[in-house]
Design a protein around this motif. Structure first.
Motif, PDB file in Angstrom:
ATOM      1  N   LEU A 174      33.033  13.319  87.354  1.00  9.48           N
ATOM      2  CA  LEU A 174      33.819  14.313  86.628  1.00  9.48           C
ATOM      3  C   LEU A 174      33.494  16.012  86.787  1.00  9.48           C
ATOM      4  O   LEU A 174      34.527  17.008  86.546  1.00  9.48           O
ATOM      5  N   PHE A 175      32.150  15.743  86.213  1.00  5.81           N
ATOM      6  CA  PHE A 175      32.073  17.771  86.005  1.00  5.81           C
ATOM      7  C   PHE A 175      31.816  18.230  87.717  1.00  5.81           C
ATOM      8  O   PHE A 175      32.508  19.801  87.638  1.00  5.81           O
ATOM      9  N   ALA A 176      31.476  17.262  88.756  1.00  5.55           N
ATOM     10  CA  ALA A 176      31.756  18.358  89.522  1.00  5.55           C
ATOM     11  C   ALA A 176      32.949  18.299  90.482  1.00  5.55           C
ATOM     12  O   ALA A 176      33.616  19.710  90.988  1.00  5.55           O
ATOM     13  N   ALA A 177      33.992  17.241  89.974  1.00  7.50           N
ATOM     14  CA  ALA A 177      35.411  17.540  90.544  1.00  7.50           C
ATOM     15  C   ALA A 177      36.041  18.489  89.303  1.00  7.50           C
ATOM     16  O   ALA A 177      36.983  19.571  89.672  1.00  7.50           O
ATOM     17  N   ARG A 178      35.369  19.390  88.474  1.00 11.09           N
ATOM     18  CA  ARG A 178      35.852  19.953  87.418  1.00 11.09           C
ATOM     19  C   ARG A 178      35.304  21.428  87.896  1.00 11.09           C
ATOM     20  O   ARG A 178      36.339  22.587  88.129  1.00 11.09           O
ATOM     21  N   LEU A 179      34.269  21.540  88.687  1.00 10.34           N
ATOM     22  CA  LEU A 179      34.184  22.589  89.246  1.00 10.34           C
ATOM     23  C   LEU A 179      34.535  22.833  90.633  1.00 10.34           C
ATOM     24  O   LEU A 179      34.601  23.968  91.068  1.00 10.34           O
ATOM     25  N   LYS A 180      34.846  22.096  91.195  1.00 12.70           N
ATOM     26  CA  LYS A 180      36.351  22.021  92.161  1.00 12.70           C
ATOM     27  C   LYS A 180      37.239  22.568  91.712  1.00 12.70           C
ATOM     28  O   LYS A 180      38.143  22.438  92.847  1.00 12.70           O
ATOM     29  N   GLY A 181      37.862  22.516  90.375  1.00 16.44           N
ATOM     30  CA  GLY A 181      39.131  23.096  90.312  1.00 16.44           C
ATOM     31  C   GLY A 181      39.840  21.616  90.070  1.00 16.44           C
ATOM     32  O   GLY A 181      41.104  22.209  89.227  1.00 16.44           O
ATOM     33  N   ALA A 182      39.677  20.315  89.841  1.00 12.38           N
ATOM     34  CA  ALA A 182      40.440  20.124  88.761  1.00 12.38           C
ATOM     35  C   ALA A 182      40.623  19.251  87.320  1.00 12.38           C
ATOM     36  O   ALA A 182      39.813  20.175  87.004  1.00 12.38           O
ATOM     37  N   PRO A 183      42.242  19.790  86.907  1.00  6.83           N
ATOM     38  CA  PRO A 183      42.050  20.247  85.377  1.00  6.83           C
ATOM     39  C   PRO A 183      41.552  18.750  84.678  1.00  6.83           C
ATOM     40  O   PRO A 183      42.855  18.133  84.398  1.00  6.83           O
ATOM     41  N   GLN A 184      40.528  18.049  84.569  1.00  3.71           N
ATOM     42  CA  GLN A 184      40.722  17.430  83.743  1.00  3.71           C
ATOM     43  C   GLN A 184      39.033  17.595  83.273  1.00  3.71           C
ATOM     44  O   GLN A 184      37.932  18.141  83.283  1.00  3.71           O
ATOM     45  N   THR A 185      38.959  17.063  81.633  1.00  5.73           N
ATOM     46  CA  THR A 185      37.961  17.205  81.036  1.00  5.73           C
ATOM     47  C   THR A 185      36.953  16.232  80.423  1.00  5.73           C
ATOM     48  O   THR A 185      36.211  15.818  79.575  1.00  5.73           O
ATOM     49  N   GLY A 186      37.131  15.000  81.031  1.00  4.79           N
ATOM     50  CA  GLY A 186      36.706  13.787  81.093  1.00  4.79           C
ATOM     51  C   GLY A 186      34.826  13.544  81.255  1.00  4.79           C
ATOM     52  O   GLY A 186      34.496  12.806  80.382  1.00  4.79           O
TER      53      GLY A 186
END
Length: 236
Positions: A174-186
């Motif tokens: 999920l942190f990797a997804a956040r780095l790619k711009g995903a708007p989530q903090t799960g």
């Protein structure tokens, strides 16, 4: 999944996980490198002990795994509903005070009860009743297995409370997804669970080194407080 939990549920999960870490820190030091809540570690120890010819160590590791599994089975029997085929052939019984919190509370209180027995055995061993010491570790492992049934969905564990490898994987994904711009903090939720078990383990280890096995009594007190908070909130 941790991302499906409310903030109160996440707080409860972190509190229970910290308690699990606390007893694991105690158990790791007291048993000389074996775990009472982390069964992957015990499985590795069992294999390594067997390969090196240490049958006593192998038996200790496998015994802890068996005790943990027993705790899971016991908690599942206590918290799960009857199979539909069984329920259809039985007469429904009235339960006017039934609450959806029941399964959560049952799992926590079952773990508390087993931990109290483990703590009593630890105290007895410190008072000279040496055979009682042999029951301490298996009882703790059983209690840790039982508490993992606190968060279940459809009969399956939805949030593991005493093993954090999966939580670290999810946090990283999920942190990797956040780095790619995903708007989530799960990822923070999974990271919080890891922090809880790490902090609990450190507290347990420090407490054990300072006061010995008697500090085990703090573990059922922690879980009893969790159960009390669940009952007070009524909705988690």
């Amino acid at each position: 999944m941790a991302t499906d939990l409310t903030r109160r549920q996440l707080g409860l999960a972190c509190a229970i996980t910290a308690a699990a870490g606390f007893v694991d820190g105690i158990g790791f030091l007291h048993l000389g490198g074996y775990f009472v809540s982390f069964m992957s570690g015990n499985s590795t120890r069992a294999a390594a002990d067997l390969a090196s010819g240490d049958l006593l160590g192998w038996g200790k590791a496998i015994g802890l795994v068996a005790a943990f599994v027993f705790g899971v089975v016991l908690a599942s029997l206590v918290t799960s509903k009857p199979h539909p085929s069984v329920a259809a052939t039985t007469t429904p019984q009235r339960s006017p005070r039934h609450s959806p919190l029941g399964p959560q509370l049952h799992a926590i209180w079952l773990s508390v009860g087993i931990l109290v027995l483990a703590s009593a055995c630890a105290t007895a061993s410190l008072m000279g009743v040496q055979p009682a010491e042999y029951a301490v570790a298996p009882l703790i492992a059983a209690s840790m297995g039982a508490v993992n049934s606190t968060f279940t969905r459809g009969g399956e564990v939805s949030v593991g409370l005493t093993y954090m490898t999966g939580a670290l994987v999810k946090a990283a994904q999920l942190f990797a997804a956040r780095l790619k711009g995903a708007p989530q903090t799960g990822w923070l939720r999974y990271a919080a669970l890891w922090v809880a078990i790490a902090a609990g383990s450190a507290a347990g280890a420090v407490s054990y080194l300072a006061a010995g096995l008697v500090v085990l009594w703090a573990a059922p007190a922690m879980l009893a407080l969790c159960a009390g908070l669940v009952w007070r909130r009524r909705r988690l």
